[in-house]
Scaffold this motif. Structure first.
Motif, short mmCIF file in Angstrom:
data_model
loop_
_atom_site.label_atom_id
_atom_site.label_comp_id
_atom_site.label_asym_id
_atom_site.label_seq_id
_atom_site.Cartn_x
_atom_site.Cartn_y
_atom_site.Cartn_z
N THR A 39 37.38 31.63 49.93
CA THR A 39 38.62 31.96 50.63
C THR A 39 39.82 31.82 49.70
N PHE A 40 39.83 30.75 48.90
CA PHE A 40 40.91 30.52 47.95
C PHE A 40 40.99 31.64 46.92
N TYR A 41 39.83 32.00 46.33
CA TYR A 41 39.85 32.99 45.26
C TYR A 41 40.14 34.40 45.77
N LEU A 42 39.73 34.70 46.98
CA LEU A 42 40.07 36.01 47.56
C LEU A 42 41.58 36.21 47.59
N GLU A 43 42.31 35.15 47.88
CA GLU A 43 43.77 35.24 47.94
C GLU A 43 44.39 35.06 46.56
N ALA A 44 43.91 34.09 45.79
CA ALA A 44 44.53 33.77 44.51
C ALA A 44 44.45 34.93 43.53
N GLU A 45 43.32 35.62 43.51
CA GLU A 45 43.12 36.69 42.52
C GLU A 45 44.05 37.87 42.75
N LYS A 46 44.64 37.98 43.94
CA LYS A 46 45.63 39.02 44.19
C LYS A 46 46.93 38.75 43.42
N HIS A 47 47.15 37.49 43.06
CA HIS A 47 48.43 37.08 42.48
C HIS A 47 48.34 36.78 40.99
N TYR A 48 47.18 36.98 40.37
CA TYR A 48 47.02 36.65 38.95
C TYR A 48 48.02 37.40 38.06
N VAL A 49 48.32 38.64 38.42
CA VAL A 49 49.20 39.45 37.57
C VAL A 49 50.62 38.88 37.51
N LYS A 50 50.97 38.03 38.45
CA LYS A 50 52.32 37.46 38.48
C LYS A 50 52.42 36.22 37.61
N HIS A 51 51.30 35.76 37.05
CA HIS A 51 51.28 34.50 36.33
C HIS A 51 50.91 34.73 34.86
N PRO A 52 51.19 33.75 34.00
CA PRO A 52 50.81 33.88 32.58
C PRO A 52 49.31 34.09 32.44
N TYR A 53 48.92 34.66 31.32
CA TYR A 53 47.52 35.00 31.04
C TYR A 53 46.61 33.79 31.24
N LEU A 54 45.60 33.94 32.10
CA LEU A 54 44.58 32.93 32.38
C LEU A 54 45.15 31.67 33.04
N CYS A 55 46.34 31.79 33.62
CA CYS A 55 46.96 30.65 34.30
C CYS A 55 47.24 30.98 35.76
N LEU A 56 47.34 29.96 36.56
CA LEU A 56 47.81 30.07 37.93
C LEU A 56 48.97 29.09 38.06
N GLY A 57 50.17 29.61 38.05
CA GLY A 57 51.33 28.74 37.91
C GLY A 57 51.34 28.17 36.50
N SER A 58 51.46 26.85 36.40
CA SER A 58 51.50 26.20 35.09
C SER A 58 50.14 25.62 34.69
N ARG A 59 49.08 25.95 35.43
CA ARG A 59 47.77 25.35 35.18
C ARG A 59 46.77 26.42 34.73
N PRO A 60 45.90 26.08 33.77
CA PRO A 60 44.81 27.00 33.43
C PRO A 60 43.94 27.25 34.66
N ARG A 61 43.54 28.49 34.86
CA ARG A 61 42.80 28.81 36.07
C ARG A 61 41.45 28.09 36.15
N HIS A 62 40.80 27.88 34.99
CA HIS A 62 39.51 27.22 35.05
C HIS A 62 39.63 25.77 35.52
N MET A 63 40.81 25.17 35.36
CA MET A 63 41.01 23.80 35.80
C MET A 63 41.05 23.69 37.32
N LYS A 64 41.44 24.76 38.01
CA LYS A 64 41.48 24.71 39.47
C LYS A 64 40.08 24.45 40.03
N MET A 65 39.07 25.05 39.40
CA MET A 65 37.70 24.86 39.88
C MET A 65 37.22 23.43 39.58
N LEU A 66 37.48 22.94 38.37
CA LEU A 66 37.07 21.58 38.03
C LEU A 66 37.80 20.55 38.90
N GLU A 67 39.07 20.79 39.18
CA GLU A 67 39.83 19.87 40.02
C GLU A 67 39.32 19.88 41.45
#
Length: 254
Positions: A39-67
């Motif tokens: 559910t999270f990724y279905l929504e989050a991936e729509k907004h990736y283009v608005k964020h820095p490369y491989l980031c979601l906000g100020s965090r690396p995207r891979h860290m969201k999964m580990l967190e």
């Protein structure tokens, strides 16, 4: 099945459009685990283009999964848990970006080691295959990695002390032919170990074997229900384009 045994369950994959149960499949009619990142990724991936490369906000995207996985362990610290996460974004199209996870993954594993989590957890870190699209796949090493992805298993200390024979079997099996079906069988048997539940057969072949039991060093791909194309025991050699095999195959194709 782990839910039926009283476990709290969690799963998550990024790049939802090529998920394990979504690519060429229909997914689930209902949520398959107690905590579910889709559910999270279905929504989050729509907004990736608005964020820095491989980031979601100020965090690396891979860290969201580990967190999310860390939160899962902390939230349900006192109950049995089963989790499966698969990170795809950094490695699926190319191998050059996977290095960005090195330090974060190392720190995450060190955190597990320094807490009580790892003392009663079976931890498996693995890849599903080698390079998928990179030029490496066209090399001999690339073809082997496609069939022999990385896997590492960390056993809890109390398990190693209680079942030393299982540990020795696992080490020995690391040098024998094993498959992902064996991991599946091992996970199904694990809650009942050292007892065995009824085994399942596939077309008359015992496709999955418990990795904590001895597996024959002479096991063949056919015995493991591995198709010839995926058999890592194959040897590769160039064939003359005028050979009967090539001309016959070309004629049939045309």
């Amino acid at each position: 099945q782990y839910t039926d045994l009283g476990y709290v369950t969690f799963t998550g994959e990024d790049e939802e459009y090529i998920g394990l149960f979504e690519m060429s499949l229909n997914g689930f009619k209902k949520q398959p685990t107690d905590l579910y990142l889709r559910t999270f990724y279905l929504e989050a991936e729509k907004h990736y283009v608005k964020h820095p490369y491989l980031c979601l906000g100020s965090r690396p995207r891979h860290m969201k999964m580990l967190e999310a996985l860390r939160d899962f362990y902390q939230l349900y610290w006192d109950v049995p848990k089963f989790s499966y996460i698969s990170h795809c974004e950094l490695s699926h199209g190319s191998t050059k970006n996977i290095q960005y996870t090195d330090e974060d993954l190392r720190n995450y594993l060190q955190d597990l080691k320094q807490t009580d989590v790892i003392n009663n957890t079976l931890l498996i870190v693995m890849g599903d295959h080698g390079a998928k699209f990179a030029e490496l796949r066209n090399t001999t090493q690339g073809r082997q990695e496609e069939r022999l992805p990385f896997v590492s298993i960390v056993l809890p200390e109390n398990f190693k002390k209680t079942y030393p024979e299982a540990v020795e079997n696992l080490k020995a099996n690391g040098k024998h032919l094993t498959t992902n079906f064996d991991f599946h069988e091992t996970l199904l048997q694990l809650p009942y170990y050292p007892h065995e539940q009824k085994k399942r057969q596939h077309s008359g072949v015992q496709r999955g074997l418990n990795l904590f039991r001895p597996i024959s060093p002479d096991r063949s791909c056919s015995q493991a229900a591995v198709a010839p194309h995926w058999c890592s025991c194959l040897s590769w050699k160039p064939v003359d384009i005028t050979s009967h095999i090539i001309t016959s195959a070309s004629t049939e194709f045309i």
